[in-house]
Motif scaffolding. Structure first.
Motif, short mmCIF file in Angstrom:
data_model
loop_
_atom_site.label_atom_id
_atom_site.label_comp_id
_atom_site.label_asym_id
_atom_site.label_seq_id
_atom_site.Cartn_x
_atom_site.Cartn_y
_atom_site.Cartn_z
N UNK A 1 16.46 -33.37 24.18
CA UNK A 1 17.82 -33.20 24.25
C UNK A 1 18.64 -32.65 25.34
N UNK A 2 18.37 -32.84 26.56
CA UNK A 2 18.40 -32.24 27.78
C UNK A 2 19.88 -31.83 27.84
N UNK A 3 20.41 -33.24 27.99
CA UNK A 3 21.99 -32.89 28.57
C UNK A 3 22.74 -31.70 27.37
N UNK A 4 22.23 -31.31 26.14
CA UNK A 4 23.07 -30.59 25.03
C UNK A 4 22.88 -28.99 26.25
N UNK A 5 21.34 -28.95 26.49
CA UNK A 5 20.70 -27.81 27.51
C UNK A 5 21.05 -26.73 28.72
N UNK A 6 21.20 -28.53 29.12
CA UNK A 6 21.46 -28.16 30.84
C UNK A 6 22.34 -27.26 30.97
N UNK A 7 23.51 -27.17 31.11
CA UNK A 7 24.74 -25.36 31.03
C UNK A 7 23.93 -24.34 30.94
N UNK A 8 23.42 -23.92 29.78
CA UNK A 8 22.79 -23.04 28.94
C UNK A 8 21.28 -23.02 30.28
N UNK A 9 21.00 -23.67 30.65
CA UNK A 9 19.50 -23.89 31.34
C UNK A 9 20.01 -23.13 32.36
N UNK A 10 21.40 -24.26 33.19
CA UNK A 10 22.04 -23.67 34.50
C UNK A 10 21.93 -21.91 34.35
N UNK A 11 23.42 -21.58 33.88
CA UNK A 11 23.98 -19.91 33.30
C UNK A 11 22.52 -19.32 33.72
N UNK A 12 21.39 -19.31 32.47
CA UNK A 12 20.33 -18.51 32.69
C UNK A 12 19.81 -18.08 34.44
N UNK A 13 19.60 -19.35 34.75
CA UNK A 13 19.05 -19.23 36.41
C UNK A 13 19.88 -19.08 36.97
N UNK A 14 21.36 -19.13 36.87
CA UNK A 14 22.20 -18.51 37.75
C UNK A 14 22.67 -17.22 37.67
N UNK A 15 22.15 -16.11 36.57
CA UNK A 15 22.79 -15.78 35.85
C UNK A 15 20.90 -14.11 37.06
N UNK A 16 19.50 -14.61 36.74
CA UNK A 16 18.03 -14.54 37.41
C UNK A 16 18.70 -14.38 38.65
N UNK A 17 19.73 -15.31 39.24
CA UNK A 17 19.72 -15.37 40.55
C UNK A 17 20.70 -14.44 41.32
N UNK A 18 21.68 -14.04 40.15
CA UNK A 18 22.76 -13.40 40.99
C UNK A 18 22.02 -11.84 40.54
N UNK A 19 21.56 -11.64 39.53
CA UNK A 19 20.96 -9.87 39.56
C UNK A 19 19.67 -9.90 40.69
#
Length: 70
Positions: free
Chosen positions: A15-33
């Protein structure tokens, strides 16, 4: 119950399309910190030339479903 529920990675893959936004948000958060920073092969090779020991740290994806209204 208001408890996070772990989700098997096989389910995430199916179900990757359903998870894509949440995964990207987490990745972006880790990068921003500054917790993670992607590097290319050339930069990695440069680090190996510069330092005696360069370690690549293993990572693991843990997917969870959070309770509603949280």
């Amino acid at each position: 119950m208001l408890v996070d529920q772990p989700v098997p990675l096989e389910e995430v893959r199916m179900n990757l399309p359903q998870w894509k936004e949440a995964l990207k948000k987490e990745y972006d958060s880790l990068r921003s910190y500054g917790a993670i920073r992607p590097i290319g092969a050339a930069e990695y090779a440069g680090l190996q030339d510069q330092f005696e020991v360069v370690e690549s740290l293993p990572t693991m994806l843990v997917a969870v479903k959070k309770p509603p209204m949280r």
